[in-house]
Design a protein around this motif. Structure first.
Motif, PDB file in Angstrom:
ATOM      1  N   LYS A 292      -8.547  44.251   9.780  1.00 50.73           N
ATOM      2  CA  LYS A 292      -9.312  44.698  10.949  1.00 50.73           C
ATOM      3  C   LYS A 292      -9.455  43.561  11.961  1.00 50.73           C
ATOM      4  N   LEU A 293      -9.562  42.315  11.466  1.00 52.41           N
ATOM      5  CA  LEU A 293      -9.693  41.176  12.373  1.00 52.41           C
ATOM      6  C   LEU A 293      -8.433  40.981  13.216  1.00 52.41           C
ATOM      7  N   LYS A 294      -7.263  41.303  12.665  1.00 48.57           N
ATOM      8  CA  LYS A 294      -6.024  41.203  13.447  1.00 48.57           C
ATOM      9  C   LYS A 294      -6.108  42.091  14.684  1.00 48.57           C
ATOM     10  N   LEU A 295      -6.687  43.275  14.508  1.00 53.91           N
ATOM     11  CA  LEU A 295      -6.858  44.179  15.641  1.00 53.91           C
ATOM     12  C   LEU A 295      -7.832  43.602  16.669  1.00 53.91           C
ATOM     13  N   VAL A 296      -8.876  42.958  16.173  1.00 52.45           N
ATOM     14  CA  VAL A 296      -9.864  42.353  17.067  1.00 52.45           C
ATOM     15  C   VAL A 296      -9.211  41.246  17.890  1.00 52.45           C
ATOM     16  N   TYR A 297      -8.433  40.387  17.234  1.00 52.81           N
ATOM     17  CA  TYR A 297      -7.731  39.318  17.959  1.00 52.81           C
ATOM     18  C   TYR A 297      -6.799  39.891  19.023  1.00 52.81           C
ATOM     19  N   LYS A 298      -6.103  40.963  18.686  1.00 50.97           N
ATOM     20  CA  LYS A 298      -5.188  41.596  19.634  1.00 50.97           C
ATOM     21  C   LYS A 298      -5.953  42.125  20.845  1.00 50.97           C
ATOM     22  N   LYS A 299      -7.080  42.803  20.593  1.00 49.44           N
ATOM     23  CA  LYS A 299      -7.903  43.332  21.681  1.00 49.44           C
ATOM     24  C   LYS A 299      -8.464  42.201  22.547  1.00 49.44           C
ATOM     25  N   LEU A 300      -8.903  41.111  21.895  1.00 51.30           N
ATOM     26  CA  LEU A 300      -9.456  39.992  22.657  1.00 51.30           C
ATOM     27  C   LEU A 300      -8.407  39.365  23.565  1.00 51.30           C
ATOM     28  N   ASN A 301      -7.174  39.294  23.105  1.00 55.06           N
ATOM     29  CA  ASN A 301      -6.110  38.770  23.960  1.00 55.06           C
ATOM     30  C   ASN A 301      -5.917  39.640  25.192  1.00 55.06           C
ATOM     31  N   LEU A 302      -6.072  40.948  25.038  1.00 55.51           N
ATOM     32  CA  LEU A 302      -5.956  41.851  26.182  1.00 55.51           C
ATOM     33  C   LEU A 302      -7.122  41.664  27.157  1.00 55.51           C
TER      34      LEU A 302
ATOM     35  N   ALA B 193     -24.398  35.346  31.809  1.00 54.81           N
ATOM     36  CA  ALA B 193     -23.695  36.568  32.177  1.00 54.81           C
ATOM     37  C   ALA B 193     -23.740  37.500  30.979  1.00 54.81           C
ATOM     38  N   ALA B 194     -23.484  38.760  31.241  1.00 56.14           N
ATOM     39  CA  ALA B 194     -23.464  39.744  30.163  1.00 56.14           C
ATOM     40  C   ALA B 194     -22.281  40.678  30.374  1.00 56.14           C
ATOM     41  N   ALA B 195     -21.723  41.135  29.261  1.00 54.97           N
ATOM     42  CA  ALA B 195     -20.607  42.076  29.316  1.00 54.97           C
ATOM     43  C   ALA B 195     -20.937  43.264  28.424  1.00 54.97           C
ATOM     44  N   LEU B 196     -20.943  44.436  29.011  1.00 60.76           N
ATOM     45  CA  LEU B 196     -21.138  45.662  28.252  1.00 60.76           C
ATOM     46  C   LEU B 196     -19.798  46.039  27.630  1.00 60.76           C
ATOM     47  N   ILE B 197     -19.775  46.153  26.302  1.00 59.26           N
ATOM     48  CA  ILE B 197     -18.559  46.530  25.591  1.00 59.26           C
ATOM     49  C   ILE B 197     -18.425  48.042  25.663  1.00 59.26           C
ATOM     50  N   MET B 198     -17.375  48.498  26.307  1.00 61.77           N
ATOM     51  CA  MET B 198     -17.152  49.933  26.446  1.00 61.77           C
ATOM     52  C   MET B 198     -15.991  50.326  25.545  1.00 61.77           C
ATOM     53  N   VAL B 199     -16.328  50.937  24.428  1.00 61.23           N
ATOM     54  CA  VAL B 199     -15.339  51.375  23.446  1.00 61.23           C
ATOM     55  C   VAL B 199     -15.874  52.629  22.772  1.00 61.23           C
ATOM     56  N   ASP B 200     -14.988  53.521  22.408  1.00 61.54           N
ATOM     57  CA  ASP B 200     -15.402  54.760  21.759  1.00 61.54           C
ATOM     58  C   ASP B 200     -15.600  54.520  20.267  1.00 61.54           C
ATOM     59  N   ASP B 201     -16.853  54.488  19.859  1.00 64.58           N
ATOM     60  CA  ASP B 201     -17.172  54.371  18.432  1.00 64.58           C
ATOM     61  C   ASP B 201     -17.772  55.677  17.912  1.00 64.58           C
ATOM     62  N   GLY B 202     -17.609  56.740  18.694  1.00 63.42           N
ATOM     63  CA  GLY B 202     -18.108  58.045  18.288  1.00 63.42           C
ATOM     64  C   GLY B 202     -19.552  58.293  18.660  1.00 63.42           C
ATOM     65  N   GLU B 203     -20.225  57.315  19.197  1.00 60.38           N
ATOM     66  CA  GLU B 203     -21.644  57.432  19.546  1.00 60.38           C
ATOM     67  C   GLU B 203     -21.776  57.649  21.048  1.00 60.38           C
ATOM     68  N   GLN B 204     -22.481  58.696  21.446  1.00 57.64           N
ATOM     69  CA  GLN B 204     -22.716  58.969  22.864  1.00 57.64           C
ATOM     70  C   GLN B 204     -23.903  58.175  23.410  1.00 57.64           C
ATOM     71  N   ASP B 205     -24.860  57.872  22.544  1.00 54.88           N
ATOM     72  CA  ASP B 205     -26.075  57.172  22.935  1.00 54.88           C
ATOM     73  C   ASP B 205     -25.851  55.665  22.801  1.00 54.88           C
ATOM     74  N   LEU B 206     -25.735  54.978  23.924  1.00 56.02           N
ATOM     75  CA  LEU B 206     -25.464  53.542  23.897  1.00 56.02           C
ATOM     76  C   LEU B 206     -26.655  52.713  23.442  1.00 56.02           C
TER      77      LEU B 206
ATOM     78  N   LYS C  37     -11.646  53.860  16.404  1.00 54.96           N
ATOM     79  CA  LYS C  37     -10.320  54.277  15.961  1.00 54.96           C
ATOM     80  C   LYS C  37      -9.258  53.257  16.373  1.00 54.96           C
ATOM     81  N   LYS C  38      -8.238  53.127  15.548  1.00 57.25           N
ATOM     82  CA  LYS C  38      -7.135  52.222  15.836  1.00 57.25           C
ATOM     83  C   LYS C  38      -6.511  52.630  17.173  1.00 57.25           C
ATOM     84  N   GLY C  39      -6.292  51.645  18.026  1.00 59.26           N
ATOM     85  CA  GLY C  39      -5.698  51.904  19.332  1.00 59.26           C
ATOM     86  C   GLY C  39      -6.690  52.292  20.406  1.00 59.26           C
ATOM     87  N   ALA C  40      -7.990  52.335  20.057  1.00 61.17           N
ATOM     88  CA  ALA C  40      -9.010  52.693  21.053  1.00 61.17           C
ATOM     89  C   ALA C  40      -9.029  51.659  22.177  1.00 61.17           C
TER      90      ALA C  40
END
Length: 168
Positions: free
Chosen positions: A30-40, A58-71, A81-84
C-alpha cells in the motif's frame, strides 16, 4: 524581492529533491501506491511548503474518494480504491482556512493539540468543514511559547527573522 523569493522557493524545492520517507504501520504494498501518488502531487506539495515558509503555515485539504460523503468524519485510507484520483486544495493559513477551537485530545495521536476540524473556503461556496485526518498541515518556524498561542499553532514566516536581523 528576488532575494526573498529565492529564500522561500529554493528551500521548498530542495526539500523534495531527495524524495521522502514515510514511517507507517501500513503494509509495504500500500505504501508503494502512496509514494506513487505523492510523486504526482509533488508540485502541489512544494507549493504548500512555499506558502508555509512565506506565511508561517499552510493547509491542504486531501480530496480523495474514501467512500465517505461527510468530510467531518476521519479519512479511512483502507477504503480508498486503487487508482483513485487524489487532489489537494492548498491555502495559506491567513486566507482560505479556519481552524476550529476544538482540539485533538488523544495524546497518542500525532495531531494532539492541533485543531480537530478545519473549514476551507473554496470560491464563493460556504466553508467545507473537514476532519484533521483529511488535512495536511505545513507549519513553519516555531516562535516563543507566548507567540505560539497567538498564532494558534501556526508558525512564523521565514522572512520574519530575516527582517528582524535587517533592522538590527
Amino acid at each position: 524581492n528576488w532575494i526573498f523569493r529565492r529564500i522561500i522557493d529554493k528551500v521548498s524545492q530542495d526539500m523534495w529533491s531527495a524524495g521522502i520517507t514515510i514511517n507507517s504501520d501500513v503494509e509495504p504494498d500500500k505504501l508503494k501506491l502512496v509514494y506513487k501518488k505523492l510523486n504526482l502531487l509533488r508540485s502541489d506539495l512544494i507549493y504548500a511548503r512555499q506558502q508555509a515558509r512565506l506565511y508561517g503555515g499552510a493547509a491542504a485539504l486531501i480530496m480523495v474518494d474514501d467512500g465517505e460523503q461527510d468530510l467531518t468524519k476521519p479519512l479511512n485510507i483502507y477504503n480508498i480504491k486503487k487508482g483513485a484520483k487524489v487532489k489537494l486544495q492548498i491555502t495559506d493559513r491567513w486566507y482560505g482556512v479556519e481552524p476550529s477551537s476544538e482540539l485533538v485530545k488523544n495524546y497518542r495521536n500525532d495531531d494532539f493539540g492541533t485543531p480537530k476540524y478545519y473549514t476551507f473556503m473554496v470560491g464563493n461556496e460556504p466553508g467545507i468543514k473537514a476532519h484533521h485526518s483529511r488535512v495536511l498541515r505545513f507549519v513553519n518556524r516555531r516562535g516563543p511559547r507566548i507567540i505560539q498561542q497567538i498564532l494558534q499553532g501556526w508558525g512564523l514566516s521565514e522572512l520574519e527573522h530575516i527582517y528582524q536581523e535587517l533592522l538590527n
